[in-house]
Design a protein around this motif. Structure first.
Motif, PDB file in Angstrom:
ATOM      1  N   THR A  32     -41.517  82.604 -27.453  1.00 57.56           N
ATOM      2  CA  THR A  32     -41.364  81.547 -29.019  1.00 57.56           C
ATOM      3  C   THR A  32     -42.235  82.732 -29.626  1.00 57.56           C
ATOM      4  OG1 THR A  32     -41.880  79.927 -27.795  1.00 57.56           O
ATOM      5  CG2 THR A  32     -42.188  79.531 -29.811  1.00 57.56           C
ATOM      6  N   ASP A  33     -43.347  83.455 -29.684  1.00 54.11           N
ATOM      7  CA  ASP A  33     -43.198  84.535 -30.549  1.00 54.11           C
ATOM      8  C   ASP A  33     -44.282  85.854 -29.611  1.00 54.11           C
ATOM      9  OD1 ASP A  33     -44.067  85.941 -32.751  1.00 54.11           O
ATOM     10  OD2 ASP A  33     -44.123  83.969 -33.711  1.00 54.11           O
ATOM     11  N   GLY A  34     -44.563  86.971 -30.580  1.00 58.15           N
ATOM     12  CA  GLY A  34     -45.633  87.561 -30.156  1.00 58.15           C
ATOM     13  C   GLY A  34     -44.757  89.059 -29.477  1.00 58.15           C
ATOM     14  N   PHE A  35     -45.406  89.784 -29.585  1.00 58.84           N
ATOM     15  CA  PHE A  35     -44.980  91.114 -28.745  1.00 58.84           C
ATOM     16  C   PHE A  35     -45.594  91.771 -27.313  1.00 58.84           C
ATOM     17  CE2 PHE A  35     -49.182  91.455 -30.912  1.00 58.84           C
ATOM     18  CZ  PHE A  35     -49.941  92.469 -29.631  1.00 58.84           C
ATOM     19  N   VAL A  36     -44.141  91.886 -26.752  1.00 59.83           N
ATOM     20  CA  VAL A  36     -44.241  92.764 -24.824  1.00 59.83           C
ATOM     21  C   VAL A  36     -44.888  94.100 -24.592  1.00 59.83           C
ATOM     22  CG1 VAL A  36     -43.604  92.443 -23.177  1.00 59.83           C
ATOM     23  CG2 VAL A  36     -42.967  90.432 -25.058  1.00 59.83           C
ATOM     24  N   ASN A  54     -54.932  95.090 -35.578  1.00 61.98           N
ATOM     25  CA  ASN A  54     -55.730  95.759 -35.872  1.00 61.98           C
ATOM     26  C   ASN A  54     -56.744  96.000 -33.950  1.00 61.98           C
ATOM     27  OD1 ASN A  54     -57.612  94.926 -38.594  1.00 61.98           O
ATOM     28  ND2 ASN A  54     -56.351  93.141 -38.223  1.00 61.98           N
ATOM     29  N   GLU A  55     -55.807  95.674 -33.363  1.00 64.56           N
ATOM     30  CA  GLU A  55     -56.217  95.517 -31.781  1.00 64.56           C
ATOM     31  C   GLU A  55     -55.399  96.275 -31.153  1.00 64.56           C
ATOM     32  OE1 GLU A  55     -59.334  91.758 -31.085  1.00 64.56           O
ATOM     33  OE2 GLU A  55     -57.029  91.431 -30.857  1.00 64.56           O
ATOM     34  N   PRO A  56     -54.902  97.820 -31.131  1.00 62.48           N
ATOM     35  CA  PRO A  56     -54.246  98.831 -30.499  1.00 62.48           C
ATOM     36  C   PRO A  56     -54.991  98.255 -28.689  1.00 62.48           C
ATOM     37  CG  PRO A  56     -55.696 100.354 -31.464  1.00 62.48           C
ATOM     38  CD  PRO A  56     -56.450  98.481 -32.139  1.00 62.48           C
ATOM     39  N   GLY A  57     -55.993  97.798 -28.557  1.00 62.38           N
ATOM     40  CA  GLY A  57     -56.461  97.810 -27.267  1.00 62.38           C
ATOM     41  C   GLY A  57     -55.794  96.785 -26.460  1.00 62.38           C
ATOM     42  N   VAL A  58     -55.488  95.876 -26.907  1.00 65.65           N
ATOM     43  CA  VAL A  58     -54.183  94.830 -27.108  1.00 65.65           C
ATOM     44  C   VAL A  58     -52.291  95.074 -26.319  1.00 65.65           C
ATOM     45  CG1 VAL A  58     -53.649  92.205 -26.892  1.00 65.65           C
ATOM     46  CG2 VAL A  58     -56.099  92.892 -27.762  1.00 65.65           C
ATOM     47  N   LEU A  59     -52.140  95.042 -25.395  1.00 61.73           N
ATOM     48  CA  LEU A  59     -50.947  96.121 -25.365  1.00 61.73           C
ATOM     49  C   LEU A  59     -49.653  94.761 -25.274  1.00 61.73           C
ATOM     50  CD1 LEU A  59     -52.307  98.305 -22.355  1.00 61.73           C
ATOM     51  CD2 LEU A  59     -51.782  99.140 -24.841  1.00 61.73           C
ATOM     52  N   THR A  60     -50.087  93.625 -25.104  1.00 62.28           N
ATOM     53  CA  THR A  60     -49.695  92.459 -25.069  1.00 62.28           C
ATOM     54  C   THR A  60     -49.927  90.666 -25.351  1.00 62.28           C
ATOM     55  OG1 THR A  60     -47.955  93.703 -23.494  1.00 62.28           O
ATOM     56  CG2 THR A  60     -47.984  91.098 -23.490  1.00 62.28           C
ATOM     57  N   TYR A  61     -49.092  90.373 -26.455  1.00 64.86           N
ATOM     58  CA  TYR A  61     -49.724  89.147 -26.910  1.00 64.86           C
ATOM     59  C   TYR A  61     -48.574  88.495 -27.315  1.00 64.86           C
ATOM     60  CZ  TYR A  61     -52.892  85.860 -29.478  1.00 64.86           C
ATOM     61  OH  TYR A  61     -53.587  84.856 -29.265  1.00 64.86           O
ATOM     62  N   ALA A  62     -47.986  87.320 -26.655  1.00 65.87           N
ATOM     63  CA  ALA A  62     -47.172  86.693 -25.899  1.00 65.87           C
ATOM     64  C   ALA A  62     -46.925  85.842 -25.509  1.00 65.87           C
ATOM     65  CB  ALA A  62     -45.752  87.355 -25.000  1.00 65.87           C
ATOM     66  N   ILE A  63     -46.595  85.040 -26.472  1.00 65.82           N
ATOM     67  CA  ILE A  63     -45.950  83.130 -26.385  1.00 65.82           C
ATOM     68  C   ILE A  63     -44.735  82.450 -25.867  1.00 65.82           C
ATOM     69  CG2 ILE A  63     -46.501  80.748 -28.224  1.00 65.82           C
ATOM     70  CD1 ILE A  63     -48.275  82.839 -29.727  1.00 65.82           C
ATOM     71  N   PHE A  64     -45.173  81.588 -25.102  1.00 65.26           N
ATOM     72  CA  PHE A  64     -44.155  81.302 -24.487  1.00 65.26           C
ATOM     73  C   PHE A  64     -44.065  79.608 -23.427  1.00 65.26           C
ATOM     74  CE2 PHE A  64     -44.670  85.145 -21.776  1.00 65.26           C
ATOM     75  CZ  PHE A  64     -43.748  86.050 -22.620  1.00 65.26           C
ATOM     76  N   THR A  65     -43.444  79.166 -23.987  1.00 63.28           N
ATOM     77  CA  THR A  65     -43.021  77.709 -23.900  1.00 63.28           C
ATOM     78  C   THR A  65     -41.540  77.129 -23.246  1.00 63.28           C
ATOM     79  OG1 THR A  65     -41.482  77.807 -25.785  1.00 63.28           O
ATOM     80  CG2 THR A  65     -43.393  76.911 -26.613  1.00 63.28           C
ATOM     81  N   GLN A 116     -49.012  82.080 -33.540  1.00 63.02           N
ATOM     82  CA  GLN A 116     -48.292  82.735 -34.286  1.00 63.02           C
ATOM     83  C   GLN A 116     -49.441  83.172 -35.716  1.00 63.02           C
ATOM     84  OE1 GLN A 116     -45.304  79.886 -35.823  1.00 63.02           O
ATOM     85  NE2 GLN A 116     -43.804  80.936 -34.116  1.00 63.02           N
ATOM     86  N   GLY A 117     -49.962  82.730 -36.513  1.00 65.84           N
ATOM     87  CA  GLY A 117     -50.670  83.256 -37.278  1.00 65.84           C
ATOM     88  C   GLY A 117     -51.691  84.524 -36.931  1.00 65.84           C
ATOM     89  N   PHE A 118     -51.834  84.209 -35.552  1.00 70.43           N
ATOM     90  CA  PHE A 118     -53.007  85.455 -35.149  1.00 70.43           C
ATOM     91  C   PHE A 118     -52.299  86.408 -35.218  1.00 70.43           C
ATOM     92  CE2 PHE A 118     -56.317  86.127 -31.856  1.00 70.43           C
ATOM     93  CZ  PHE A 118     -57.476  86.751 -32.367  1.00 70.43           C
ATOM     94  N   VAL A 119     -50.564  86.316 -34.205  1.00 75.50           N
ATOM     95  CA  VAL A 119     -50.142  87.659 -33.650  1.00 75.50           C
ATOM     96  C   VAL A 119     -50.491  89.241 -34.320  1.00 75.50           C
ATOM     97  CG1 VAL A 119     -47.530  88.195 -33.143  1.00 75.50           C
ATOM     98  CG2 VAL A 119     -48.937  86.024 -32.121  1.00 75.50           C
ATOM     99  N   THR A 120     -50.369  88.443 -35.758  1.00 76.77           N
ATOM    100  CA  THR A 120     -50.120  89.318 -36.779  1.00 76.77           C
ATOM    101  C   THR A 120     -51.239  90.731 -36.589  1.00 76.77           C
ATOM    102  OG1 THR A 120     -47.380  88.732 -37.984  1.00 76.77           O
ATOM    103  CG2 THR A 120     -49.560  91.116 -38.676  1.00 76.77           C
ATOM    104  N   TRP A 121     -52.450  89.375 -36.922  1.00 74.73           N
ATOM    105  CA  TRP A 121     -53.924  90.010 -37.285  1.00 74.73           C
ATOM    106  C   TRP A 121     -53.909  91.174 -35.449  1.00 74.73           C
ATOM    107  CZ3 TRP A 121     -58.074  90.387 -34.292  1.00 74.73           C
ATOM    108  CH2 TRP A 121     -59.389  90.854 -34.954  1.00 74.73           C
TER     109      TRP A 121
END
Length: 230
Positions: free
Chosen positions: A105-109, A150-161, A141-146
């Motif tokens: 649904t959103d986020g980056f893999v 700001n967190e290069p140590g988070v490699l993936t932040y992906a939202i699924f439905t 979704q509002g948190f994804v961009t942040w």
């Protein structure tokens, strides 16, 4: 990836030695099949519980460009079908695997070539049952961009439905290491997001995992992507 389909997989090897046998077969698949452009697999990540229990389990997330690409994988006679034939012949599983279809649904893999990578990639899978799924998605979704900025140590932040579970959300996060995980959890921005999510949830379950060596995550068809060095 509007038409893409993700499979959250749970495999149940019968024993620790058979778990290693399964992992060996999966590593071969990752190296030799799923990184080919013809596979149309944009993500392949397999993982084990951070704190193993009595029952061996292997988790996995696979993302394909379309349902047709997934079906092509099911029809593959070089890697996919022989893998399952081996599982059956050698009685590798204690019970049938579980496969659940999700849609991103959103986020980056994956972050791409400039990604920070460590020696032990950690993964969290959080499954949420929502009072109002739309509000939960809006918060995430509002948190994804942040997170991405700001967190290069988070490699993936992906939202699924998924349509078959109108009140559920799956959050899949990969961290470069434990330090990145702690920094994310302790960030004031994350604390506020958790508060907002809690108000819109009936329940949530988070599991922690360690990514299997030779797993990969990529936003480019056939790309090597961001690889674990476990």
């Amino acid at each position: 990836m509007a038409d893409g389909i993700a499979l959250l997989c749970m495999l149940y090897p019968e024993s620790a030695p058979k778990q290693e046998r399964c992992l060996g077969l999966l590593r071969t698949n990752a190296r030799e099949y799923y990184r080919q452009p013809s596979a149309k697999c944009t993500t392949w990540s397999y993982f084990q519980p951070l704190k193993p229990g009595k029952q061996p389990v292997i988790g996995g997330l696979e993302i394909y460009t379309s349902k047709a690409a997934l079906q092509a994988q099911v029809n593959d006679t070089i890697y996919f079908q022989p893998y399952h034939e081996t599982v059956k012949r050698e009685s590798l599983y204690s019970k049938p695997e579980e496969l659940v279809a999700w849609y991103q649904t959103d986020g980056f893999v994956a972050r791409g070539k400039g990604s920070k990578e460590g020696e032990g990639v950690l993964i969290s899978t959080t499954r949420m049952e929502c009072k109002d799924r739309r509000k939960v998605i809006d918060v995430l979704q509002g948190f994804v961009t942040w997170v991405e900025e700001n967190e290069p140590g988070v490699l993936t932040y992906a939202i699924f439905t998924r349509p078959k579970a109108a009140n559920e959300v799956l959050l899949f996060v990969r961290y470069v290491d434990g330090k990145a995980l702690r920094a994310h959890a302790e960030a004031p921005e994350h604390v506020e997001v958790v508060k907002a999510l809690t108000a819109q949830q009936k329940s949530n379950t988070t599991q922690m995992w360690k990514e299997v060596r030779d797993s990969f995550v990529s936003n480019t068809e056939g790309g090597n992507g961001v690889q674990s060095k476990l």
